[in-house]
Design a protein around this motif. Structure first.
Motif, PDB file in Angstrom:
ATOM      1  N   ILE A  52       0.840  -1.205   0.000  1.00  0.00           N
ATOM      2  CA  ILE A  52       0.000   0.000   0.000  1.00  0.00           C
ATOM      3  C   ILE A  52       0.872   1.250   0.000  1.00  0.00           C
ATOM      4  O   ILE A  52       0.624   2.194  -0.755  1.00  0.00           O
ATOM      5  CB  ILE A  52      -0.967  -0.006   1.204  1.00  0.00           C
ATOM      6  N   LYS A  53       1.908   1.259   0.848  1.00  0.00           N
ATOM      7  CA  LYS A  53       2.803   2.422   0.909  1.00  0.00           C
ATOM      8  C   LYS A  53       3.489   2.657  -0.432  1.00  0.00           C
ATOM      9  O   LYS A  53       3.631   3.796  -0.879  1.00  0.00           O
ATOM     10  CB  LYS A  53       3.867   2.236   2.001  1.00  0.00           C
ATOM     11  N   LEU A  54       3.922   1.573  -1.092  1.00  0.00           N
ATOM     12  CA  LEU A  54       4.560   1.710  -2.402  1.00  0.00           C
ATOM     13  C   LEU A  54       3.590   2.255  -3.438  1.00  0.00           C
ATOM     14  O   LEU A  54       3.945   3.126  -4.243  1.00  0.00           O
ATOM     15  CB  LEU A  54       5.109   0.365  -2.877  1.00  0.00           C
ATOM     16  N   LYS A  55       2.358   1.769  -3.425  1.00  0.00           N
ATOM     17  CA  LYS A  55       1.363   2.249  -4.380  1.00  0.00           C
ATOM     18  C   LYS A  55       1.034   3.720  -4.148  1.00  0.00           C
ATOM     19  O   LYS A  55       0.839   4.474  -5.098  1.00  0.00           O
ATOM     20  CB  LYS A  55       0.106   1.383  -4.323  1.00  0.00           C
ATOM     21  N   GLU A  56       0.998   4.143  -2.884  1.00  0.00           N
ATOM     22  CA  GLU A  56       0.769   5.558  -2.573  1.00  0.00           C
ATOM     23  C   GLU A  56       1.912   6.405  -3.123  1.00  0.00           C
ATOM     24  O   GLU A  56       1.677   7.473  -3.702  1.00  0.00           O
ATOM     25  CB  GLU A  56       0.655   5.759  -1.063  1.00  0.00           C
ATOM     26  N   ALA A  57       3.145   5.926  -2.962  1.00  0.00           N
ATOM     27  CA  ALA A  57       4.302   6.660  -3.471  1.00  0.00           C
ATOM     28  C   ALA A  57       4.266   6.728  -4.998  1.00  0.00           C
ATOM     29  O   ALA A  57       4.557   7.786  -5.586  1.00  0.00           O
ATOM     30  CB  ALA A  57       5.595   5.996  -2.993  1.00  0.00           C
ATOM     31  N   GLU A  58       3.901   5.624  -5.639  1.00  0.00           N
ATOM     32  CA  GLU A  58       3.800   5.610  -7.098  1.00  0.00           C
ATOM     33  C   GLU A  58       2.760   6.613  -7.586  1.00  0.00           C
ATOM     34  O   GLU A  58       2.983   7.311  -8.582  1.00  0.00           O
ATOM     35  CB  GLU A  58       3.446   4.209  -7.596  1.00  0.00           C
ATOM     36  N   LYS A  59       1.623   6.710  -6.898  1.00  0.00           N
ATOM     37  CA  LYS A  59       0.585   7.672  -7.282  1.00  0.00           C
ATOM     38  C   LYS A  59       1.113   9.102  -7.175  1.00  0.00           C
ATOM     39  O   LYS A  59       0.876   9.928  -8.062  1.00  0.00           O
ATOM     40  CB  LYS A  59      -0.649   7.512  -6.399  1.00  0.00           C
ATOM     41  N   ILE A  63       1.532  11.832 -10.208  1.00  0.00           N
ATOM     42  CA  ILE A  63       0.937  13.178 -10.145  1.00  0.00           C
ATOM     43  C   ILE A  63       2.003  14.232 -10.393  1.00  0.00           C
ATOM     44  O   ILE A  63       1.797  15.170 -11.173  1.00  0.00           O
ATOM     45  CB  ILE A  63       0.240  13.407  -8.781  1.00  0.00           C
ATOM     46  N   LEU A  64       3.163  14.079  -9.760  1.00  0.00           N
ATOM     47  CA  LEU A  64       4.253  15.041  -9.956  1.00  0.00           C
ATOM     48  C   LEU A  64       4.749  15.031 -11.396  1.00  0.00           C
ATOM     49  O   LEU A  64       5.028  16.094 -11.973  1.00  0.00           O
ATOM     50  CB  LEU A  64       5.403  14.738  -8.992  1.00  0.00           C
ATOM     51  N   LYS A  65       4.857  13.859 -11.986  1.00  0.00           N
ATOM     52  CA  LYS A  65       5.293  13.764 -13.384  1.00  0.00           C
ATOM     53  C   LYS A  65       4.279  14.432 -14.301  1.00  0.00           C
ATOM     54  O   LYS A  65       4.657  15.158 -15.228  1.00  0.00           O
ATOM     55  CB  LYS A  65       5.489  12.300 -13.777  1.00  0.00           C
ATOM     56  N   ALA A  66       3.004  14.212 -14.046  1.00  0.00           N
ATOM     57  CA  ALA A  66       1.960  14.810 -14.878  1.00  0.00           C
ATOM     58  C   ALA A  66       1.996  16.331 -14.770  1.00  0.00           C
ATOM     59  O   ALA A  66       1.840  17.033 -15.778  1.00  0.00           O
ATOM     60  CB  ALA A  66       0.588  14.277 -14.478  1.00  0.00           C
TER      61      ALA A  66
END
Length: 81
Positions: A52-59, A63-66
Motif C-alpha cells: 500500500i505504501k509503495l502504491k501511494e508513493a507511485e501515485k 501526479i508530480l510527473k503529470a
C-alpha cells in the motif's frame, strides 16, 4: 492503543525493517510451528501494508510527473509583510 493500530506501519522503511526481522527469526531460529505460523501471518500483513505504501508513493510520483509534463509550476506565496 489498540492491537490493530499497533500493527500498522508508519513508513515503508519501518515495514521493511519489521519484515526483515521476522524473516531472520524464521530462518535462524528453531521456532515451534505455531510461532512460525504467527510470524508468517504477521509477515503477510506487513507485506500488504508495504505494498500500500509503495502504491501511494507511485501515485504521488505519477501526479508530480503529470504536473511537470503539463508545465505546471509553483509560485512563491506572498506573505503580505
Amino acid at each position: 492503543m489498540s492491537a490493530k493500530k499497533q500493527d500498522m506501519i508508519a513508513t515503508f522503511e519501518e515495514g521493511l525493517e519489521k519484515l526483515e526481522t521476522i524473516v531472520t527469526e524464521m530462518e535462524d531460529s528453531k521456532l515451534p510451528l505455531e510461532t512460525l505460523i504467527t510470524h508468517y501471518e504477521k509477515g503477510n500483513k506487513l507485506l500488504a501494508q508495504c505494498d500500500i505504501k509503495l502504491k501511494e508513493a507511485e501515485k504521488k510520483i505519477e501526479i508530480l510527473k503529470a504536473k511537470a509534463e503539463s508545465g505546471a509550476h509553483f509560485e512563491e506565496l506572498e506573505t503580505g509583510q
